[in-house]
Design an enzyme around this catalytic site. Structure first.
Site, mmCIF file in Angstrom:
data_model
loop_
_atom_site.group_PDB
_atom_site.id
_atom_site.type_symbol
_atom_site.label_atom_id
_atom_site.label_comp_id
_atom_site.label_asym_id
_atom_site.label_seq_id
_atom_site.Cartn_x
_atom_site.Cartn_y
_atom_site.Cartn_z
ATOM 1 C CB SER A 21 -0.872 0.004 1.249
ATOM 2 O OG SER A 21 -1.509 1.259 1.398
ATOM 3 C CE1 TYR B 158 -4.470 -1.828 4.641
ATOM 4 C CE2 TYR B 158 -3.442 0.295 4.232
ATOM 5 C CZ TYR B 158 -4.017 -0.868 3.756
ATOM 6 O OH TYR B 158 -4.134 -1.069 2.407
HETATM 7 N N1 LIG Z 1 -8.396 -0.161 -2.274
HETATM 8 C C1 LIG Z 1 -7.327 0.576 -2.018
HETATM 9 O O1 LIG Z 1 -7.336 1.820 -2.175
HETATM 10 C C2 LIG Z 1 -6.053 -0.059 -1.523
HETATM 11 C C3 LIG Z 1 -4.941 0.767 -1.378
HETATM 12 C C4 LIG Z 1 -3.747 0.211 -0.961
HETATM 13 C C5 LIG Z 1 -3.664 -1.139 -0.713
HETATM 14 N N2 LIG Z 1 -4.759 -1.927 -0.857
HETATM 15 C C6 LIG Z 1 -4.586 -3.358 -0.578
HETATM 16 O O2 LIG Z 1 -5.057 -4.106 -1.677
HETATM 17 C C7 LIG Z 1 -5.560 -5.365 -1.217
HETATM 18 C C8 LIG Z 1 -6.969 -5.544 -1.736
HETATM 19 O O3 LIG Z 1 -7.754 -4.460 -1.291
HETATM 20 P P1 LIG Z 1 -9.227 -4.148 -1.821
HETATM 21 O O4 LIG Z 1 -9.366 -2.683 -1.840
HETATM 22 O O5 LIG Z 1 -9.523 -4.940 -3.039
HETATM 23 O O6 LIG Z 1 -10.063 -4.694 -0.565
HETATM 24 P P2 LIG Z 1 -11.520 -5.306 -0.434
HETATM 25 O O7 LIG Z 1 -11.926 -5.098 0.970
HETATM 26 O O8 LIG Z 1 -12.396 -4.774 -1.500
HETATM 27 O O9 LIG Z 1 -11.271 -6.871 -0.696
HETATM 28 C C9 LIG Z 1 -10.462 -7.600 0.193
HETATM 29 C C10 LIG Z 1 -10.796 -9.077 0.080
HETATM 30 O O10 LIG Z 1 -9.993 -9.752 1.058
HETATM 31 C C11 LIG Z 1 -10.807 -10.732 1.686
HETATM 32 N N3 LIG Z 1 -10.302 -11.051 3.013
HETATM 33 C C12 LIG Z 1 -10.355 -10.288 4.157
HETATM 34 N N4 LIG Z 1 -9.856 -10.989 5.196
HETATM 35 C C13 LIG Z 1 -9.457 -12.192 4.701
HETATM 36 C C14 LIG Z 1 -8.872 -13.326 5.288
HETATM 37 N N5 LIG Z 1 -8.588 -13.414 6.597
HETATM 38 N N6 LIG Z 1 -8.580 -14.377 4.485
HETATM 39 C C15 LIG Z 1 -8.869 -14.328 3.168
HETATM 40 N N7 LIG Z 1 -9.446 -13.292 2.560
HETATM 41 C C16 LIG Z 1 -9.728 -12.230 3.332
HETATM 42 C C17 LIG Z 1 -12.201 -10.087 1.741
HETATM 43 O O11 LIG Z 1 -13.206 -11.077 1.931
HETATM 44 C C18 LIG Z 1 -12.270 -9.390 0.393
HETATM 45 O O12 LIG Z 1 -12.804 -10.193 -0.614
HETATM 46 C C19 LIG Z 1 -5.460 -5.311 0.311
HETATM 47 O O13 LIG Z 1 -4.284 -5.961 0.717
HETATM 48 C C20 LIG Z 1 -5.382 -3.832 0.598
HETATM 49 O O14 LIG Z 1 -4.729 -3.560 1.828
HETATM 50 C C21 LIG Z 1 -5.948 -1.418 -1.240
#
Ligand SMILES: NC(=O)c1ccc[n+]([C@@H]2O[C@H](COP(=O)([O-])OP(=O)(O)OC[C@H]3O[C@@H](n4cnc5c(N)ncnc54)[C@H](O)[C@@H]3O)[C@@H](O)[C@H]2O)c1
Length: 268
Positions: free
Chosen positions: A146, A158
């Protein structure tokens, strides 16, 4: 939704993605399926979400779904056993599952700290431990960090989990490099997913004000970079950290200063 790009060299390759039910994991599954890969999509739900199954049916790749909580060593072991029996080897692992916890230092409870670290950091390490033995020369691990892992975002657990994931990435890249297995980390900025849909509107506005491209990102824009890192096009890329954030971390807040100076000069 941004266009799904197809990447060469991924056809028939087996790739495991965690947290693939929605958001970026879902987009990663689609770009790999569009490229003809065999995708092992995993998430907390018992069955494959209909959206993913329906989208996969129209794409050339092969979709398998497995219930997997990334914090469970038992579930990782069961998945590895299944993969070894069915496909012998695995080409790619995308440690994508993650949760936000928007608490500051003075607010976060020990249990919330523990669960963020368990999912965002330990879950990725357990995945690498379970799946790497099935990998051969040319395989690729992609961790999803991230922009918070590159700065001092106020969400302490986080942010700490994503900084630590960078450490895990560099150790893995060093440890597995001699086996021809590459490990890299992608740092998304503000991407429009269900995760950010729960963020306060002011956070989105503030990030936009600091992002040189002056827009948020789409999950497919992260997925395209992940797919590239999984492909042979990235054959010499190991231990790299790639921000996919519209220039947010590169600018390091200087856009704010630059805009203020520009506005004051225009007034004169
Ligand atoms: N969306 C953003 O702006 C953003 C920015 C930086 C980093 N990220 C990172 O990208 C990745 C995906 O984020 P996103 O925005 O698609 O999130 P999201 O919340 O839309 O999706 C996350 C998925 O992870 C699954 N999950 C949660 N806990 C879990 C567990 N214990 N075991 C297995 N699956 C689990 C959830 O069920 C969900 O389907 C994450 O690692 C997040 O930290 C996202």
């Amino acid at each position: 939704m941004a266009k799904i790009l197809e990447l060469p060299g991924l056809s028939g390759k087996t790739v495991v993605i965690t947290g693939a039910a929605r958001g970026q994991g879902y987009a990663e599954a689609l770009v790999l399926l569009a490229s003809g890969a065999r995708v092992i999509a995993t998430d907390l739900a018992e069955t494959c979400p209909a959206t993913l199954a329906n989208a996969a049916a129209k794409l050339p790749g092969e979709l398998h779904y497995a219930q997997l909580d990334v914090t469970s060593e038992t579930e990782w072991a069961a998945l590895a056993k299944f993969l070894k029996k069915e496909f012998t080897q695995v080409h790619g692992l995308v440690n994508n599952a993650g949760i936000p916890f928007r608490g500051r230092i003075g607010e976060i409870a020990r249990a919330d700290w523990d669960s963020v670290i368990a999912i965002n950091l330990t879950g990725s390490m357990l995945g690498i431990q379970a799946i790497a033995p099935l990998m051969r020369k040319g395989a690729s691990i992609v961790n999803i960090g991230s922009s918070a892992g590159l700065n001092a975002h106020h969400t302490v657990a986080y942010t700490a989990s994503k900084w630590a994931l960078r450490g895990l990435t560099h150790v893995t890249a060093t440890e597995f490099g001699p086996r021809g297995i590459r490990t890299n980390i992608v740092h998304p900025g503000y991407i429009e997913t269900p995760m950010t849909a729960t963020a306060p509107a002011v956070m989105r506005d503030a990030q936009l004000a600091l992002t040189p491209l002056e827009r948020t990102g789409q999950p497919e824009e992260v997925a395209a970079v992940v797919a590239f890192l999984l492909s042979d096009g990235a054959a010499y890329v190991n231990g790299a950290e790639i921000p996919v954030d519209g220039g947010f971390t590169s600018s390091a807040g200087v856009k704010y200063m630059s805009d203020i100076i520009k506005a004051s000069q225009q007034k004169k």
